[in-house]
Motif scaffolding. Structure first.
Motif, PDB file in Angstrom:
ATOM      1  N   LEU A   1       0.822  -1.204   0.000  1.00 25.74           N
ATOM      2  CA  LEU A   1       0.000   0.000   0.000  1.00 25.74           C
ATOM      3  C   LEU A   1       0.858   1.258   0.000  1.00 25.74           C
ATOM      4  N   ALA A   2       2.114   1.124   0.319  1.00 26.46           N
ATOM      5  CA  ALA A   2       3.015   2.268   0.191  1.00 26.46           C
ATOM      6  C   ALA A   2       3.316   2.566  -1.273  1.00 26.46           C
ATOM      7  N   LEU A   3       3.068   1.583  -2.150  1.00 25.92           N
ATOM      8  CA  LEU A   3       3.358   1.771  -3.567  1.00 25.92           C
ATOM      9  C   LEU A   3       2.253   2.480  -4.316  1.00 25.92           C
ATOM     10  N   VAL A   4       1.056   2.504  -3.754  1.00 27.78           N
ATOM     11  CA  VAL A   4      -0.062   3.080  -4.485  1.00 27.78           C
ATOM     12  C   VAL A   4      -0.100   4.581  -4.277  1.00 27.78           C
ATOM     13  N   ALA A   5      -0.914   5.252  -5.125  1.00 29.75           N
ATOM     14  CA  ALA A   5      -1.013   6.707  -5.037  1.00 29.75           C
ATOM     15  C   ALA A   5      -1.620   7.124  -3.709  1.00 29.75           C
ATOM     16  N   PRO A   6      -1.332   8.342  -3.240  1.00 25.34           N
ATOM     17  CA  PRO A   6      -1.929   8.829  -1.995  1.00 25.34           C
ATOM     18  C   PRO A   6      -3.443   8.837  -2.079  1.00 25.34           C
ATOM     19  N   LEU A   7      -4.062   8.782  -0.928  1.00 28.64           N
ATOM     20  CA  LEU A   7      -5.516   8.796  -0.867  1.00 28.64           C
ATOM     21  C   LEU A   7      -6.077  10.082  -1.463  1.00 28.64           C
ATOM     22  N   LYS A   8      -7.178   9.946  -2.164  1.00 22.66           N
ATOM     23  CA  LYS A   8      -7.881  11.106  -2.693  1.00 22.66           C
ATOM     24  C   LYS A   8      -9.256  11.181  -2.049  1.00 22.66           C
ATOM     25  N   PHE A   9      -9.732  12.400  -1.809  1.00 19.50           N
ATOM     26  CA  PHE A   9     -11.060  12.568  -1.248  1.00 19.50           C
ATOM     27  C   PHE A   9     -12.098  12.161  -2.286  1.00 19.50           C
ATOM     28  N   VAL A  10     -13.029  11.310  -1.874  1.00 19.81           N
ATOM     29  CA  VAL A  10     -14.049  10.802  -2.781  1.00 19.81           C
ATOM     30  C   VAL A  10     -15.417  11.185  -2.259  1.00 19.81           C
ATOM     31  N   VAL A  11     -16.215  11.810  -3.082  1.00 23.38           N
ATOM     32  CA  VAL A  11     -17.591  12.128  -2.719  1.00 23.38           C
ATOM     33  C   VAL A  11     -18.473  10.988  -3.175  1.00 23.38           C
ATOM     34  N   VAL A  12     -19.146  10.344  -2.241  1.00 20.52           N
ATOM     35  CA  VAL A  12     -20.010   9.220  -2.568  1.00 20.52           C
ATOM     36  C   VAL A  12     -21.404   9.732  -2.867  1.00 20.52           C
TER      37      VAL A  12
ATOM     38  N   GLN B   1     -11.489   3.623   3.320  1.00 19.35           N
ATOM     39  CA  GLN B   1     -11.783   4.683   4.274  1.00 19.35           C
ATOM     40  C   GLN B   1     -13.294   4.901   4.330  1.00 19.35           C
ATOM     41  N   PRO B   2     -13.813   5.309   5.497  1.00 15.24           N
ATOM     42  CA  PRO B   2     -15.256   5.549   5.626  1.00 15.24           C
ATOM     43  C   PRO B   2     -15.673   6.761   4.793  1.00 15.24           C
ATOM     44  N   GLN B   3     -16.839   6.628   4.144  1.00 16.49           N
ATOM     45  CA  GLN B   3     -17.460   7.725   3.405  1.00 16.49           C
ATOM     46  C   GLN B   3     -18.950   7.705   3.730  1.00 16.49           C
ATOM     47  N   GLN B   4     -19.569   8.861   3.660  1.00 13.99           N
ATOM     48  CA  GLN B   4     -20.989   8.944   3.973  1.00 13.99           C
ATOM     49  C   GLN B   4     -21.803   9.303   2.734  1.00 13.99           C
ATOM     50  N   ALA B   5     -22.983   8.707   2.662  1.00 10.30           N
ATOM     51  CA  ALA B   5     -23.962   9.041   1.628  1.00 10.30           C
ATOM     52  C   ALA B   5     -25.329   9.041   2.287  1.00 10.30           C
ATOM     53  N   GLU B   6     -25.983  10.201   2.264  1.00 11.33           N
ATOM     54  CA  GLU B   6     -27.318  10.347   2.844  1.00 11.33           C
ATOM     55  C   GLU B   6     -27.361   9.875   4.292  1.00 11.33           C
ATOM     56  N   GLY B   7     -26.301  10.218   5.044  1.00  7.91           N
ATOM     57  CA  GLY B   7     -26.260   9.905   6.467  1.00  7.91           C
ATOM     58  C   GLY B   7     -25.867   8.485   6.804  1.00  7.91           C
ATOM     59  N   ILE B   8     -25.530   7.668   5.807  1.00  7.53           N
ATOM     60  CA  ILE B   8     -25.147   6.276   6.041  1.00  7.53           C
ATOM     61  C   ILE B   8     -23.667   6.116   5.685  1.00  7.53           C
ATOM     62  N   THR B   9     -22.917   5.452   6.560  1.00  9.45           N
ATOM     63  CA  THR B   9     -21.491   5.261   6.338  1.00  9.45           C
ATOM     64  C   THR B   9     -21.239   3.995   5.537  1.00  9.45           C
ATOM     65  N   PHE B  10     -20.411   4.144   4.492  1.00  9.63           N
ATOM     66  CA  PHE B  10     -19.949   3.025   3.673  1.00  9.63           C
ATOM     67  C   PHE B  10     -18.432   3.020   3.693  1.00  9.63           C
ATOM     68  N   MET B  11     -17.835   1.911   3.254  1.00 12.51           N
ATOM     69  CA  MET B  11     -16.389   1.857   3.101  1.00 12.51           C
ATOM     70  C   MET B  11     -16.037   2.054   1.631  1.00 12.51           C
ATOM     71  N   ASN B  12     -15.208   3.043   1.370  1.00 10.38           N
ATOM     72  CA  ASN B  12     -14.747   3.306   0.015  1.00 10.38           C
ATOM     73  C   ASN B  12     -13.367   2.672  -0.165  1.00 10.38           C
ATOM     74  N   VAL B  13     -13.235   1.796  -1.153  1.00 12.53           N
ATOM     75  CA  VAL B  13     -11.971   1.110  -1.419  1.00 12.53           C
ATOM     76  C   VAL B  13     -11.079   2.023  -2.252  1.00 12.53           C
ATOM     77  N   ASN B  14      -9.893   2.333  -1.731  1.00 11.96           N
ATOM     78  CA  ASN B  14      -8.958   3.229  -2.412  1.00 11.96           C
ATOM     79  C   ASN B  14      -7.903   2.496  -3.225  1.00 11.96           C
ATOM     80  N   ALA B  15      -7.511   1.301  -2.774  1.00 14.38           N
ATOM     81  CA  ALA B  15      -6.438   0.590  -3.467  1.00 14.38           C
ATOM     82  C   ALA B  15      -6.464  -0.883  -3.092  1.00 14.38           C
ATOM     83  N   ILE B  16      -6.086  -1.727  -4.062  1.00 19.23           N
ATOM     84  CA  ILE B  16      -5.934  -3.161  -3.822  1.00 19.23           C
ATOM     85  C   ILE B  16      -4.678  -3.625  -4.562  1.00 19.23           C
ATOM     86  N   LYS B  17      -3.888  -4.456  -3.905  1.00 20.72           N
ATOM     87  CA  LYS B  17      -2.702  -5.031  -4.528  1.00 20.72           C
ATOM     88  C   LYS B  17      -2.569  -6.474  -4.103  1.00 20.72           C
ATOM     89  N   THR B  18      -2.226  -7.353  -5.051  1.00 16.48           N
ATOM     90  CA  THR B  18      -2.032  -8.762  -4.733  1.00 16.48           C
ATOM     91  C   THR B  18      -0.602  -9.184  -5.058  1.00 16.48           C
TER      92      THR B  18
END
Length: 263
Positions: A11-22, A172-189
């Motif tokens: 995860l150190a190899l991936v781009a920095p986190l970006k703010f995502v509006v859900v 990272q947690p993100q909110q939509a209409e008052g409900i919290t979801f998890m937003n996936v920023n990066a995956i590496k295998t």
């Protein structure tokens, strides 16, 4: 390498986190019976999280009820992959795979898992085992493998035994209409182990069956060399499967269904 170090490294190899509006989205109104909320910040809950991921893959292997855009996991299909691989002196090839079908992913077993928390986001790590994977694809190949000069088009079939790989996931947690979801920023295998590969390519040497049989025997006797050709295909397949699955499922399931310490 220990699993938590794998997570930090990749995860150190991936781009920095970006703010995502859900945006407003469809959600699952009731938690599935096969999911138990786990404590993300409690290391004792790693087994709980592993079982949840296994259950999601197995119970929703044919798609996610009520959620469009999530296709079958088993079989999983990829329209096209292109590979250029050079491993002197044995391999120098260009391969194109079309209509690739992978069978066996829903039977994944998670051997262990870990969770790391940084301000604002979570890093998850999984050590995954697959007893067997079957691949079928149309192929186009040009170059040389071992002592064979190849320029052919046909069907590739392959079986892979006892495959193990690591998965590192950032969310990272993100909110939509008052409900919290998890937003996936990066995956590496990263593939850690494989016990054997059996492979068969049709239509080698303009359909000469005797040469084709001999070539496939050479491939299977030297399967570790072929694995270096298949490694990018497998990595891309796992990355594609997991990114698609986790992103869509985590935006469909309110976080509280999966994680009891996320409001």
């Amino acid at each position: 390498m220990q699993l938590h170090l794998i997570v930090v490294f990749y995860l150190a190899l991936v781009a920095p986190l970006k703010f995502v509006v859900v945006q407003a989205q469809k959600l699952l109104p009731e938690p599935p019976t096969f999911i138990k909320p786990c404590a993300l910040k409690d290391s004792q809950s790693n087994d709980c999280l592993a079982r949840n991921i296994e259950n999601i893959f197995q119970h929703w292997r044919n798609g996610v009820p009520g959620l469009s855009g999530v296709g079958s996991l088993d079989p999983f299909r990829v329209n096209r992959l292109r590979i250029a691989q050079r491993v002197p002196p044995n391999v120098d090839v260009r391969v194109e795979l079309r209509n690739m079908t992978t069978v066996g992913l829903s039977q994944a077993k998670i051997l262990n898992s870990t969770t790391l928390y940084n301000t604002g986001h979570y890093n998850l790590g999984f050590h995954v085992h697959l007893t067997q994977i079957n691949l079928t694809s149309k192929y186009k190949l040009k170059g040389h493998v071992l002592l064979l000069n190849l320029n052919s088009t046909g069907i590739l079939t392959s079986e892979l035994d006892n495959l193990e790989f690591y998965v590192a996931l950032r969310m990272q947690p993100q909110q939509a209409e008052g409900i919290t979801f998890m937003n996936v920023n990066a995956i590496k295998t990263d593939i850690a182990r494989i016990d054997n590969i059996r492979i068969n390519l049709t239509n080698l040497f303009n359909g000469n069956k005797e040469l084709e049989r001999s070539a496939n025997e050479i491939f299977n006797e030297n399967w570790r060399v072929l694995f270096e050709i298949l490694r990018p295909v497998l990595t891309q397949t796992f990355d594609s499967v997991l990114e698609d699955r986790f992103t869509k499922v985590f935006r469909y399931l309110p976080a509280k269904y999966l994680f009891k310490d996320v409001e």
